[in-house]
Design a protein around this motif. Sequence first.
Motif, PDB file in Angstrom:
ATOM      1  N   GLY A  99      40.040  32.154  40.733  1.00  0.00           N
ATOM      2  CA  GLY A  99      39.141  31.115  41.103  1.00  0.00           C
ATOM      3  C   GLY A  99      38.897  31.357  42.746  1.00  0.00           C
ATOM      4  N   VAL A 100      38.954  32.237  43.236  1.00  0.00           N
ATOM      5  CA  VAL A 100      38.730  32.673  44.723  1.00  0.00           C
ATOM      6  C   VAL A 100      37.338  32.707  44.801  1.00  0.00           C
ATOM      7  N   GLU A 101      36.582  33.303  43.870  1.00  0.00           N
ATOM      8  CA  GLU A 101      34.967  33.269  43.871  1.00  0.00           C
ATOM      9  C   GLU A 101      34.394  32.707  42.645  1.00  0.00           C
ATOM     10  N   LYS A 102      33.376  32.120  42.757  1.00  0.00           N
ATOM     11  CA  LYS A 102      32.765  31.499  41.705  1.00  0.00           C
ATOM     12  C   LYS A 102      31.931  32.785  40.767  1.00  0.00           C
ATOM     13  N   SER A 103      32.149  32.980  39.629  1.00  0.00           N
ATOM     14  CA  SER A 103      31.679  34.173  38.780  1.00  0.00           C
ATOM     15  C   SER A 103      29.981  33.638  38.696  1.00  0.00           C
ATOM     16  N   ALA A 134      38.577  39.550  31.262  1.00  0.00           N
ATOM     17  CA  ALA A 134      38.176  40.932  31.739  1.00  0.00           C
ATOM     18  C   ALA A 134      37.630  41.169  33.130  1.00  0.00           C
ATOM     19  N   ARG A 135      37.298  39.784  33.649  1.00  0.00           N
ATOM     20  CA  ARG A 135      36.427  39.726  34.792  1.00  0.00           C
ATOM     21  C   ARG A 135      37.329  40.330  36.148  1.00  0.00           C
ATOM     22  N   PRO A 136      36.651  40.426  37.287  1.00  0.00           N
ATOM     23  CA  PRO A 136      37.503  40.897  38.471  1.00  0.00           C
ATOM     24  C   PRO A 136      38.582  39.821  38.782  1.00  0.00           C
ATOM     25  N   PRO A 137      39.794  40.011  39.128  1.00  0.00           N
ATOM     26  CA  PRO A 137      40.784  39.003  39.631  1.00  0.00           C
ATOM     27  C   PRO A 137      40.297  37.889  40.622  1.00  0.00           C
ATOM     28  N   LYS A 138      39.475  38.094  41.316  1.00  0.00           N
ATOM     29  CA  LYS A 138      38.771  37.172  42.338  1.00  0.00           C
ATOM     30  C   LYS A 138      38.027  36.004  41.302  1.00  0.00           C
ATOM     31  N   PHE A 139      37.720  36.296  40.145  1.00  0.00           N
ATOM     32  CA  PHE A 139      37.127  35.210  39.570  1.00  0.00           C
ATOM     33  C   PHE A 139      38.240  34.713  38.519  1.00  0.00           C
ATOM     34  N   TYR A 140      39.358  35.469  38.059  1.00  0.00           N
ATOM     35  CA  TYR A 140      40.174  34.913  37.284  1.00  0.00           C
ATOM     36  C   TYR A 140      41.181  33.813  38.051  1.00  0.00           C
ATOM     37  N   MET A 183      45.475  35.917  30.483  1.00  0.00           N
ATOM     38  CA  MET A 183      45.986  36.802  31.151  1.00  0.00           C
ATOM     39  C   MET A 183      44.854  37.637  31.939  1.00  0.00           C
ATOM     40  N   SER A 184      45.080  38.194  33.080  1.00  0.00           N
ATOM     41  CA  SER A 184      44.009  38.766  33.687  1.00  0.00           C
ATOM     42  C   SER A 184      44.192  40.560  33.572  1.00  0.00           C
ATOM     43  N   TYR A 185      43.213  41.158  33.045  1.00  0.00           N
ATOM     44  CA  TYR A 185      43.018  42.431  33.074  1.00  0.00           C
ATOM     45  C   TYR A 185      41.495  42.890  33.115  1.00  0.00           C
ATOM     46  N   PHE A 186      41.580  43.367  34.383  1.00  0.00           N
ATOM     47  CA  PHE A 186      40.017  43.778  34.903  1.00  0.00           C
ATOM     48  C   PHE A 186      39.661  44.870  33.999  1.00  0.00           C
ATOM     49  N   TRP A 187      38.468  44.921  33.533  1.00  0.00           N
ATOM     50  CA  TRP A 187      37.840  46.178  32.477  1.00  0.00           C
ATOM     51  C   TRP A 187      37.693  47.367  32.902  1.00  0.00           C
ATOM     52  N   LYS A 188      37.452  47.182  34.590  1.00  0.00           N
ATOM     53  CA  LYS A 188      37.258  48.584  35.397  1.00  0.00           C
ATOM     54  C   LYS A 188      38.611  49.471  35.421  1.00  0.00           C
ATOM     55  N   ASN A 189      39.847  48.647  35.222  1.00  0.00           N
ATOM     56  CA  ASN A 189      41.140  49.362  35.414  1.00  0.00           C
ATOM     57  C   ASN A 189      41.227  50.503  34.257  1.00  0.00           C
ATOM     58  N   SER A 190      40.436  50.436  33.124  1.00  0.00           N
ATOM     59  CA  SER A 190      40.733  51.430  32.062  1.00  0.00           C
ATOM     60  C   SER A 190      39.880  52.543  32.318  1.00  0.00           C
ATOM     61  N   PHE A 191      39.565  52.892  33.414  1.00  0.00           N
ATOM     62  CA  PHE A 191      38.421  53.931  33.722  1.00  0.00           C
ATOM     63  C   PHE A 191      38.959  54.876  34.846  1.00  0.00           C
ATOM     64  N   LYS A 192      38.625  56.088  35.036  1.00  0.00           N
ATOM     65  CA  LYS A 192      38.702  56.832  36.073  1.00  0.00           C
ATOM     66  C   LYS A 192      37.664  57.631  36.565  1.00  0.00           C
ATOM     67  N   LYS A 193      37.413  57.979  37.724  1.00  0.00           N
ATOM     68  CA  LYS A 193      36.203  59.044  38.256  1.00  0.00           C
ATOM     69  C   LYS A 193      37.010  60.213  38.426  1.00  0.00           C
ATOM     70  N   GLY A 242      37.974  29.953  38.014  1.00  0.00           N
ATOM     71  CA  GLY A 242      39.124  30.009  37.165  1.00  0.00           C
ATOM     72  C   GLY A 242      38.913  30.785  35.776  1.00  0.00           C
ATOM     73  N   HIS A 243      40.065  30.443  34.937  1.00  0.00           N
ATOM     74  CA  HIS A 243      39.860  30.918  33.688  1.00  0.00           C
ATOM     75  C   HIS A 243      40.554  30.234  32.561  1.00  0.00           C
ATOM     76  N   ILE A 244      40.368  30.530  31.367  1.00  0.00           N
ATOM     77  CA  ILE A 244      40.788  29.932  30.233  1.00  0.00           C
ATOM     78  C   ILE A 244      42.521  29.611  30.370  1.00  0.00           C
ATOM     79  N   SER A 245      42.889  28.449  30.121  1.00  0.00           N
ATOM     80  CA  SER A 245      44.342  28.402  30.045  1.00  0.00           C
ATOM     81  C   SER A 245      45.217  29.190  29.397  1.00  0.00           C
ATOM     82  N   GLY A 246      46.124  29.712  29.954  1.00  0.00           N
ATOM     83  CA  GLY A 246      47.142  30.852  29.298  1.00  0.00           C
ATOM     84  C   GLY A 246      46.436  32.156  29.245  1.00  0.00           C
TER      85      GLY A 246
END
Length: 168
Positions: A120-124, A112-118, A137-147, A131-135
Amino acid sequence: VEKHFLMRPQAELVKRISELGISNESRVVLYGHGGKKQLLKASYIALTLNTLGHENVSILNGGFEEWAYVGAVEKDLVQNKQADFKASAKKKIVVDKGFVLKNINKIAMIEARPPKFYFGVEKSPGVKRIGHISGAMSYFWKNSFKKEEGTVNVKTVQELRELLVEGM
């Protein structure tokens, strides 16, 4: 593991929930204010209540800003009556590292973290490795919301379906 990443002990949570006047029969509506992070924080409380077996929980879409726009705002402190909340978790919502290790590439896992952490571009912050747990998928939690109109709302079911199922 940092202690702030772990759910508090059940006895401590039950005590606090009871102090808030929440019983097993209570309907609970959670809200925050100030944007997407406040909805995330409300969802943490909803997750905690669900984990303890309390399923009659909702999150106010749009948060306090939406309420202030359409309703009266109360400024007096509410005095809670002690309630008798009893934990009765029926299913395993929160799992541990052992569960994850046994189920890598066997069940769906979502980062659920931003793709840059998924990626491994940046360290969370607070995490030793990139990086992320093997296998997973990436879905950033903020994508579920709109202003909308100064508030932050959950996207509609159709918008979420387009995003998650149709990939649009």
